[in-house]
Design a protein around this motif. Structure first.
Motif, mmCIF file in Angstrom:
data_model
loop_
_atom_site.group_PDB
_atom_site.id
_atom_site.type_symbol
_atom_site.label_atom_id
_atom_site.label_comp_id
_atom_site.label_asym_id
_atom_site.label_seq_id
_atom_site.Cartn_x
_atom_site.Cartn_y
_atom_site.Cartn_z
ATOM 1 N N PRO A 120 0.793 -1.187 0.053
ATOM 2 C CA PRO A 120 -0.075 -0.206 -0.063
ATOM 3 C C PRO A 120 0.894 1.232 0.079
ATOM 4 N N ALA A 121 0.521 2.303 -0.537
ATOM 5 C CA ALA A 121 1.241 3.579 -0.783
ATOM 6 C C ALA A 121 0.055 4.516 -1.040
ATOM 7 N N CYS A 122 0.463 5.828 -0.944
ATOM 8 C CA CYS A 122 -0.535 7.072 -1.441
ATOM 9 C C CYS A 122 -0.985 6.998 -2.828
ATOM 10 N N ALA A 123 -1.872 7.158 -3.279
ATOM 11 C CA ALA A 123 -2.235 7.089 -4.693
ATOM 12 C C ALA A 123 -1.897 8.273 -5.255
ATOM 13 N N ARG A 124 -1.590 9.338 -4.246
ATOM 14 C CA ARG A 124 -1.184 10.737 -5.054
ATOM 15 C C ARG A 124 0.244 10.927 -4.929
ATOM 16 N N CYS A 125 0.985 10.633 -3.960
ATOM 17 C CA CYS A 125 2.535 10.944 -3.879
ATOM 18 C C CYS A 125 3.423 10.001 -3.704
ATOM 19 N N ALA A 126 2.693 8.598 -3.599
ATOM 20 C CA ALA A 126 3.670 7.288 -3.320
ATOM 21 C C ALA A 126 4.137 7.065 -2.056
ATOM 22 N N ASP A 137 -8.356 0.935 -2.011
ATOM 23 C CA ASP A 137 -7.873 1.510 -3.333
ATOM 24 C C ASP A 137 -8.045 3.006 -3.199
ATOM 25 N N GLY A 138 -7.045 3.733 -3.764
ATOM 26 C CA GLY A 138 -7.090 5.084 -4.287
ATOM 27 C C GLY A 138 -6.984 5.919 -2.901
ATOM 28 N N ALA A 139 -6.360 5.314 -1.672
ATOM 29 C CA ALA A 139 -6.266 6.171 -0.386
ATOM 30 C C ALA A 139 -5.128 7.123 -0.618
ATOM 31 N N VAL A 140 -5.254 8.254 -0.170
ATOM 32 C CA VAL A 140 -4.439 9.371 0.068
ATOM 33 C C VAL A 140 -3.913 9.550 1.316
ATOM 34 N N CYS A 141 -2.526 10.119 1.379
ATOM 35 C CA CYS A 141 -2.094 10.447 2.923
ATOM 36 C C CYS A 141 -2.570 11.820 3.389
ATOM 37 N N GLY A 142 -2.504 12.074 4.452
ATOM 38 C CA GLY A 142 -2.940 13.045 5.211
ATOM 39 C C GLY A 142 -2.205 14.262 4.467
ATOM 40 N N ALA A 143 -1.078 14.444 4.306
ATOM 41 C CA ALA A 143 -0.692 15.683 3.501
ATOM 42 C C ALA A 143 -1.119 16.042 2.342
ATOM 43 N N CYS A 144 -1.490 14.920 1.558
ATOM 44 C CA CYS A 144 -2.097 15.047 0.036
ATOM 45 C C CYS A 144 -3.807 15.572 0.462
ATOM 46 N N ALA A 145 -4.162 14.918 1.076
ATOM 47 C CA ALA A 145 -5.752 15.308 1.573
ATOM 48 C C ALA A 145 -5.781 17.062 1.925
ATOM 49 N N ALA A 146 -4.781 17.299 2.838
ATOM 50 C CA ALA A 146 -4.992 18.487 3.125
ATOM 51 C C ALA A 146 -4.188 19.507 2.348
ATOM 52 N N SER A 147 -3.292 19.309 1.423
ATOM 53 C CA SER A 147 -2.823 20.153 0.507
ATOM 54 C C SER A 147 -2.452 19.297 -0.715
ATOM 55 N N PRO A 148 -3.134 19.141 -1.649
ATOM 56 C CA PRO A 148 -2.636 18.226 -2.798
ATOM 57 C C PRO A 148 -1.619 18.760 -3.639
ATOM 58 N N PRO A 149 -0.517 17.806 -4.251
ATOM 59 C CA PRO A 149 0.204 18.431 -5.033
ATOM 60 C C PRO A 149 -0.466 18.900 -6.344
ATOM 61 N N ALA A 150 0.548 19.629 -7.154
ATOM 62 C CA ALA A 150 0.022 20.121 -8.570
ATOM 63 C C ALA A 150 0.032 18.949 -9.587
#
Length: 312
Positions: free
Chosen positions: A111-117, A126-139
């Motif tokens: 398992p890894a963050c679907a947005r930032c790895a 499936d598709g889970a994101v970390c707290g950092a990406c949920a709070a401030s998604p990367p570009a």
């Protein structure tokens, strides 16, 4: 002078630095004490990065150049047998790790963050994101990384990036390609994080550009070196905090007018060596999206699991 012309010709006609990595590294190191050699290496570096396709009139000579390069690399292997860059144990060839070296690497899989790895300790769905990406998604839309950036992977990345170890490029590209397989949609185009021309002149090669070319070959995708320009020579990011990194690269990248038609409505995969806070990759992604890119993903060799106090 004749020696440098011959060695330079083999490298240039045989392909980019990654085509004859050990030969190019030796040429680069040997050229430092000699004015003629240093000028030759700098000139070749620029030609390899800014003119990726050799003119067709050189084509009959390229097979000879490649054969000569392989022969010289074989001689170098006999004189200085290759060793594992992680453990120092002797190995069978360049860009090869020992069994212990492989065992020390931490590959990033689910398992890894679907947005930032960022790797997760437990599966979060499936598709889970970390707290950092949920709070401030990367570009960028998604990021994929092959390895956790730790002592073992640092030995590979730092030697490749700062110690002329271009022979490691094919290995690192295969690691990145494995991680980015699910990003490799038909029509996607790879591009590296660009260096400012002053830093490129000092370093002599852009490690991200070498990785992008080889990774594109592994994924059977196109690659362009000219989609993004670094218009400002930013400070090195190593000792900066996350906020300072964001400020440092804000507005540092742009898509030149000649590349607008390539970028518009295209899926772009930006390649770099390491993802720390994601500030640089986000800055590149914002520039590409302003130019009309349909989607921007990021692909790196290694990803820092804890981005505080990391120097790369």
């Amino acid at each position: 002078m004749g020696f440098w012309l011959a060695m330079g010709g083999i490298c240039f006609l045989g392909g980019d630095p990654a085509s004859n990595p050990r030969l190019f590294a030796v040429l680069k190191r040997a050229g430092k004490p000699h004015r003629c050699g240093a000028v030759m290496v700098r000139a070749l570096s620029y030609l390899m990065h800014f003119a990726p396709d050799r003119p067709s009139r050189f084509q009959p000579l390229r097979s000879v150049a490649r054969s000569s390069g392989k022969l010289l690399q074989g001689v170098m292997d006999l004189a200085a047998p290759p060793t594992c860059p992680i453990t120092g144990a002797q190995v069978t060839g360049p860009a090869t790790l020992s069994a212990e070296g492989w065992a020390r690497l931490q590959f990033i899989d689910d398992p890894a963050c679907a947005r930032c790895a960022t790797p997760f300790s437990v599966h979060r769905g499936d598709g889970a994101v970390c707290g950092a990406c949920a709070a401030s998604p990367p570009a960028y839309d998604r990021a994929r990384a092959g390895l956790v950036y730790d002592e073992a992977s640092e030995a590979l990345v730092i030697r490749f990036k700062h110690s002329d170890r271009l022979d490691l490029a094919p290995l690192l590209a295969r690691i990145a390609a494995r991680a980015g397989a699910d990003l490799a949609a038909p029509g996607a185009l790879l591009t590296p994080v660009p260096l400012h021309w002053r830093r490129l002149f000092k370093r002599r090669y852009n490690q991200s550009a070498v990785l992008a070319r080889l990774t594109a070959r592994e994924l059977n995708l196109g690659c362009s070196m000219r989609l993004v320009q670094r218009q400002r020579n930013t400070r090195p990011q190593q000792q900066l905090s996350a906020d300072a990194r964001n400020r440092n690269v804000a507005g540092a990248f742009r898509v030149p007018e000649r590349a607008l038609s390539l970028v518009k409505d295209t899926h772009i995969i930006v390649v770099d060596d390491v993802l720390t806070t994601g500030a640089t990759l986000s800055a590149v992604a914002r520039a590409l999206k302003r130019a009309g890119a349909a989607r921007v993903d990021a692909l790196v060799v290694a990803r820092v699991a804890n981005s505080t106090s990391v120097a790369i």
